[in-house]
Design a protein around this motif. Structure first.
Motif, PDB file in Angstrom:
ATOM      1  N   GLU A  39      17.631  31.681  22.950  1.00 12.00           N
ATOM      2  CA  GLU A  39      16.565  32.833  22.481  1.00 12.00           C
ATOM      3  C   GLU A  39      15.167  31.840  22.605  1.00 12.00           C
ATOM      4  N   THR A  40      14.906  30.789  22.419  1.00  6.51           N
ATOM      5  CA  THR A  40      13.652  30.162  22.323  1.00  6.51           C
ATOM      6  C   THR A  40      13.165  29.551  23.732  1.00  6.51           C
ATOM      7  N   LEU A  41      14.021  29.931  24.672  1.00  4.08           N
ATOM      8  CA  LEU A  41      13.769  29.393  26.156  1.00  4.08           C
ATOM      9  C   LEU A  41      13.581  30.613  26.988  1.00  4.08           C
ATOM     10  N   THR A  42      12.968  30.281  28.224  1.00  2.00           N
ATOM     11  CA  THR A  42      12.917  31.377  29.242  1.00  2.00           C
ATOM     12  C   THR A  42      14.126  31.304  30.114  1.00  2.00           C
ATOM     13  N   PRO A  43      14.722  32.723  30.081  1.00  2.00           N
ATOM     14  CA  PRO A  43      16.200  32.726  30.831  1.00  2.00           C
ATOM     15  C   PRO A  43      15.932  32.302  32.198  1.00  2.00           C
ATOM     16  N   VAL A  44      16.859  31.448  32.694  1.00  2.00           N
ATOM     17  CA  VAL A  44      16.903  30.817  33.991  1.00  2.00           C
ATOM     18  C   VAL A  44      18.291  31.751  34.590  1.00  2.00           C
ATOM     19  N   ASN A  45      19.012  32.190  34.152  1.00  2.00           N
ATOM     20  CA  ASN A  45      20.042  32.766  34.491  1.00  2.00           C
ATOM     21  C   ASN A  45      20.874  32.456  35.669  1.00  2.00           C
ATOM     22  N   VAL A  46      21.242  31.093  35.310  1.00  2.00           N
ATOM     23  CA  VAL A  46      21.842  30.361  36.393  1.00  2.00           C
ATOM     24  C   VAL A  46      23.629  30.285  36.139  1.00  2.00           C
ATOM     25  N   CYS A  47      24.018  30.232  34.878  1.00  2.00           N
ATOM     26  CA  CYS A  47      25.270  30.137  34.785  1.00  2.00           C
ATOM     27  C   CYS A  47      26.149  31.233  35.154  1.00  2.00           C
ATOM     28  N   ARG A  48      25.515  32.523  34.898  1.00  2.00           N
ATOM     29  CA  ARG A  48      26.020  33.596  35.273  1.00  2.00           C
ATOM     30  C   ARG A  48      27.507  34.143  34.664  1.00  2.00           C
ATOM     31  N   VAL A  49      27.584  33.630  33.405  1.00  2.00           N
ATOM     32  CA  VAL A  49      28.888  33.942  32.690  1.00  2.00           C
ATOM     33  C   VAL A  49      28.446  35.449  31.842  1.00  2.00           C
ATOM     34  N   CYS A  50      27.357  35.740  31.850  1.00  2.00           N
ATOM     35  CA  CYS A  50      26.830  36.861  31.235  1.00  2.00           C
ATOM     36  C   CYS A  50      26.688  38.115  32.101  1.00  2.00           C
ATOM     37  N   VAL A  51      27.219  37.853  33.304  1.00  2.00           N
ATOM     38  CA  VAL A  51      27.099  38.984  34.434  1.00  2.00           C
ATOM     39  C   VAL A  51      27.791  40.359  33.971  1.00  2.00           C
ATOM     40  N   SER A  78      34.520  45.178  33.123  1.00  2.00           N
ATOM     41  CA  SER A  78      35.316  46.082  33.971  1.00  2.00           C
ATOM     42  C   SER A  78      35.936  44.792  34.647  1.00  2.00           C
ATOM     43  N   GLU A  79      36.839  45.035  35.643  1.00  2.00           N
ATOM     44  CA  GLU A  79      37.823  44.037  36.506  1.00  2.00           C
ATOM     45  C   GLU A  79      36.965  43.158  36.942  1.00  2.00           C
ATOM     46  N   ARG A  80      35.907  43.597  37.779  1.00  2.00           N
ATOM     47  CA  ARG A  80      34.829  42.675  38.593  1.00  2.00           C
ATOM     48  C   ARG A  80      34.152  41.524  37.453  1.00  2.00           C
ATOM     49  N   VAL A  81      33.747  42.293  36.326  1.00  2.00           N
ATOM     50  CA  VAL A  81      32.930  41.331  35.259  1.00  2.00           C
ATOM     51  C   VAL A  81      33.797  40.494  34.744  1.00  2.00           C
ATOM     52  N   ARG A  82      35.241  40.694  34.344  1.00  2.00           N
ATOM     53  CA  ARG A  82      36.204  39.852  33.816  1.00  2.00           C
ATOM     54  C   ARG A  82      36.510  38.716  34.707  1.00  2.00           C
ATOM     55  N   LEU A  83      36.632  39.124  36.043  1.00  2.00           N
ATOM     56  CA  LEU A  83      37.136  38.044  37.088  1.00  2.00           C
ATOM     57  C   LEU A  83      35.717  36.894  37.328  1.00  2.00           C
ATOM     58  N   SER A  84      34.583  37.836  37.083  1.00  2.00           N
ATOM     59  CA  SER A  84      33.394  36.869  37.506  1.00  2.00           C
ATOM     60  C   SER A  84      33.124  35.742  36.091  1.00  2.00           C
ATOM     61  N   ARG A  85      33.413  36.198  35.069  1.00  2.00           N
ATOM     62  CA  ARG A  85      33.232  35.371  33.879  1.00  2.00           C
ATOM     63  C   ARG A  85      34.255  34.395  33.761  1.00  2.00           C
ATOM     64  N   ARG A  86      35.534  34.929  34.197  1.00  2.00           N
ATOM     65  CA  ARG A  86      36.824  34.106  34.131  1.00  2.00           C
ATOM     66  C   ARG A  86      36.680  32.840  35.188  1.00  2.00           C
ATOM     67  N   MET A  87      36.065  33.181  36.446  1.00  2.00           N
ATOM     68  CA  MET A  87      35.855  32.014  37.234  1.00  2.00           C
ATOM     69  C   MET A  87      34.639  31.161  37.074  1.00  2.00           C
ATOM     70  N   VAL A  88      33.719  31.659  36.634  1.00  2.00           N
ATOM     71  CA  VAL A  88      32.514  30.727  36.157  1.00  2.00           C
ATOM     72  C   VAL A  88      32.983  29.884  34.894  1.00  2.00           C
ATOM     73  N   LEU A  89      33.884  30.200  34.074  1.00  2.00           N
ATOM     74  CA  LEU A  89      34.486  29.407  33.213  1.00  2.00           C
ATOM     75  C   LEU A  89      35.678  28.356  33.671  1.00  2.00           C
TER      76      LEU A  89
END
Lengths: 280, 531
Positions: A39-51, A78-89
């Motif tokens: 919350e206190t930092l500018t989002p850099v959106n690099v980890c991509r786990v929140c997609v 969705s399937e796509r969201v779950r797959l991306s989050r899984r793969m990032v982790l």
């Protein structure tokens, strides 16, 4: 402020203009994993786990930084969201030592079925910890490159700019200029990088030493909020105490004065408290 | 900000002089030119040079180091002042790159492997990096075309007068008659789409920038042509540089830009020197019409061809792509509305302005970079709708196993697919893309697994490292493919890795990094036991 109508997982909802997808999701109680977001930092959106999946968008979009737009239809599971989050982790857990992450992160790994073992034998960022000062340790084998320490050291808090991302690709790393020891760098030991690190890559030397000697024991720890005695700003210190000794000093990120940040005195200047031998 | 410099490190006289010559004011966007100066002066970016350029530019040393260490042509460790980067990428790989490297090594040169140098039409090639850069090639180039390439080989690229004698600057005069709105109308009517790879309608971009209320507007000509197998923009820049100056001037005036930047890849020394000369000559003769053009050299980073990474690179930051939206037409270079066009896209502007947008679709051409297993590798300009088979025939190709269409970020085609018309729609219909116009011909003598592994290495080496899906994904992809080449069946894992890169990466590099390997496995049955 104008409001915007959107739908999250098929449920219509109205949020103020300028809200991010992440805020909208959390506002509706949709748990959304984040690693590089704070919350206190500018989002850099690099980890991509929140997609999340946004209707009409070819690729998934990062919830932490993307603002809602009228009629936006968002799928968070969705399937796509779950797959991306899984793969990032999986990618992170198979390349980085995540032994000190929060229970929340472990919960996400379970929820998305991350199996880091599928990547066994792959490259990792394993390396010995950098111990070049008495105050804190940099153990980059635990670094997920979330950029938070760079932001806290730079524009978002301290304006010291002692740290940057250096190199490229899988070899990119957090570094001082030419990898100099902290003592020769611009570091002012505010420890705000420790305050924002999500994986324990940056730790108090006191915590590091206790863990190494096997005497770090969270069941024996309690936290106490107090006010830093050094100056008139009145920063709240959240002290972690074990066996009647302070083992680390943080500040709550939602504190209106500090926003989680401190200076060297508040962060590290508490050793006198436990100098019970007494000075005359 | 109080700068904390590196203790005890001082620049040499040569380093200081070189840096001071390019740092004319305290602007962060002079960081990349200053790093080039430091590298050229000493053969590496020394702590003393870094200190000096940080002091004159007021940039923290950690940040400047982060930028310097991002680029392959900068060394942050001491190394010999003369280094030979020998291309070991796709086309040079199959045309004797290994032997070329052995040759250099026998002569005692310090060699490093290099990704594609954009010399596939005359490879194997190498880039000698000393005080000045020099490209070494092995054969002469082949160029065939009548519109965009009409002047190539005929005009003296260093002569303003010769360019005018070959019809140069007529389009600029016509553009001034039409006025900004008239020019944009012609571009919109022409239905020209961008030639950089994404095929976005150029007129829509021009119009959006022209209408953007925020000022100033900026123009960027993207000449960071780094897609393996691509060299068409180099041919235009080196052999018809005034045409690009003229087109940039027209674009700048039409969209209300004060300033244009030509970002040319660091591996193209001849292109940047000829463009610099052409810009200077055009300015002196009053043909920039008050518009200003600056040449910025890249320093070895494929990712800087991505438009938002390119902005960061010009601005003096690490070449990491930004999240979109906002799009460049709203917030681009220096946060201002920016028109970004590829070199070939701009080259088309001249004909459109002269002949009118409405007639353009009937005469429209596309440049293709044909290389690999063909007798006449080169730059070919053909009408849209020409089939791949026809193009291969023009280049003299014999029987082939496959063609890699679109470069490393493209797809492999089977011979049955060679009848595809070379149009954006035609290639899309077979799940392929024209990309940057790469047509790399591969016959049965080529080890396809080796080519696919080289592509995987390319993406791993060129990923900026910012987002997890691409940083770790390109690494994992290479690891999995290496194991598959040894007989392991891991296609499910490979698919998952490809999917997250495609879906969740920040930019096009990650989105496309799995395409070539996936198409080789699916269509050419690479790694399948049946073959």
């Amino acid at each position: 402020m104008r409001s915007v109508e959107i739908s999250i997982d098929g449920q219509a909802t109205t949020v103020p203009e300028g809200t991010t997808i992440l805020e909208a999701c959390r506002g509706r109680g949709v748990d959304t994993p984040t690693l590089c977001y704070l919350e206190t930092l500018t989002p850099v959106n690099v980890c991509r786990v929140c997609v999340v999946e946004v209707e009409g968008s070819r690729t998934l979009v990062p919830a932490c930084s993307r603002k809602v737009e009228p009629k936006m239809s968002i799928q968070t599971d969705s399937e796509r969201v779950r797959l991306s989050r899984r793969m990032v982790l999986e990618f992170l857990a198979s390349s980085v030592d995540l032994s000190l992450v929060s229970a929340e992160v472990l919960g996400w790994m379970k929820r998305y079925g991350a199996q880091p073992g599928r990547h066994a034998g792959g490259a990792t960022v394993a390396q010995p910890p950098k111990i070049d000062n008495e105050l804190y340790v940099r153990d980059y084998s635990k670094c997920i490159l979330c950029y938070k320490c760079v932001e806290a050291c730079g524009r978002d808090a301290q304006n010291t700019f002692a740290l940057s991302v250096a190199g490229r690709g899988f070899d990119a790393k957090i570094s001082t200029e030419f990898g100099l020891p902290l003592g020769e760098s611009a570091c002012v030991y505010c420890g705000n990088c420790i305050g924002v690190c999500p994986t324990g890559a940056l730790r108090f030397k006191s915590e590091y030493d206790l863990r190494r000697s096997g005497t770090w024991d969270e069941s024996k720890q309690k936290t106490t909020d107090t006010i830093c005695p050094y100056c008139g700003v009145g920063c709240t210190l959240r002290l972690t105490v074990q066996d009647n000794r302070i083992v680390k000093a943080m500040s709550p990120p939602d504190h209106e004065v500090t926003r989680g940040h401190l200076c060297i005195k508040g962060r590290f200047g508490w050793r006198f408290v436990q100098n019970r031998g007494g000075t005359s | 900000m109080d700068l904390h410099l590196i203790p005890g490190a001082a620049a040499t006289e040569a380093e200081r002089t070189a840096i001071d010559a390019v740092v004319t004011s305290r602007r962060r966007d002079l960081l990349l030119p200053a790093l080039h100066a430091a590298q050229e002066a000493a053969g590496w970016i020394s702590p003393g040079a870094l200190n000096h350029l940080c002091r004159v530019l007021d940039v923290p040393p950690a940040e400047a180091y982060g930028v310097a260490s991002f680029y392959a042509l900068f060394s942050t460790e001491p190394r010999p002042p003369r280094v030979v980067h020998v291309c070991d990428d796709l086309a040079c790989r199959i045309r004797g790159g290994k032997e070329l490297r052995a040759d250099f090594e026998r002569r005692g040169e310090h060699c490093l492997p290099s990704p594609c140098l954009g010399q596939c039409d005359r490879g194997p090639a190498a880039l000698v990096q000393a005080e000045k850069m020099q490209v070494i090639t092995s054969s002469s180039r082949h160029v065939e075309g009548s519109r965009l390439l009409a002047r190539v080989g005929k005009v003296d690229p260093e002569s303003f007068d010769d360019y005018r004698a070959h019809g140069g600057f007529r389009a600029l005069r016509r553009a001034l008659e039409l006025g900004p709105e008239g020019v944009i109308r012609e571009i919109v009517d022409s239905k020209l789409v961008g030639r950089g790879g994404a095929a976005f309608p150029a007129g829509r971009k021009w119009d959006a920038v022209a209408r953007a209320p925020e000022r100033p507007h900026h123009l960027v000509c993207n000449a960071d042509e780094s897609e393996p197998g691509t060299f068409k923009d180099r041919v235009l820049l080196e052999e018809d540089p005034y045409a690009i100056v003229e087109a940039m001037t027209i674009a700048g005036i039409a969209t209300g830009c004060d300033r244009g930047y030509l970002y040319v890849r660091g591996e193209y020394p001849l292109a940047s020197s000829r463009m610099t000369k052409a810009i200077d000559q055009a300015r002196v003769r009053g043909f920039l019409r008050g518009f200003e053009i600056e040449v910025r050299r890249g320093a070895g980073a494929y990712i800087c061809g991505e438009e938002t990474a390119l902005f960061n690179s010009i601005e003096g930051f690490r070449g990491e792509p930004r999240n979109k939206p906002p799009f460049p037409t709203q917030k681009g270079l220096f946060g201002k509305p920016t028109l970004v066009n590829n070199v070939e896209t701009l080259a088309n502007v001249l004909g459109i302005v002269l002949e009118g947008g409405a007639t353009f679709p009937s005469v429209e051409t596309k440049l293709f970079c044909v290389s690999g297993c063909v007798p006449k590798p080169g730059t070919y300009e053909v009408r849209f709708g020409t089939t791949l088979r026809e193009l291969l025939k023009i280049a003299g190709a014999g029987p082939l196993r496959t063609v890699l269409l679109g470069g490393a970020a493209g797809t492999f085609l089977t011979p049955e697919e060679f009848d595809v018309p070379l149009t954006f729609e035609g290639t899309r219909a077979i799940g392929a893309s024209l990309g940057s116009g790469v047509v790399m011909a591969l016959d049965e003598t080529v080890d396809l697994a080796d080519i696919v592994l080289r592509i995987a290495r390319f993406f791993r080496e060129e990923s900026c490292g910012q987002c997890v899906p691409c940083r770790v994904g390109t690494r994992r992809q290479e690891e999995i493919l290496s194991r598959m080449a040894r007989g392991s069946d891991e296609s499910t894992l490979l698919d998952d890795v490809g999917q997250v890169m495609k879906d969740a990466s920040i930019c096009g590099l990650g989105h496309t990094a799995s395409w070539a390997a996936q198409s080789a496995i699916r269509k050419l049955k690479l790694f399948s036991r049946a073959r």
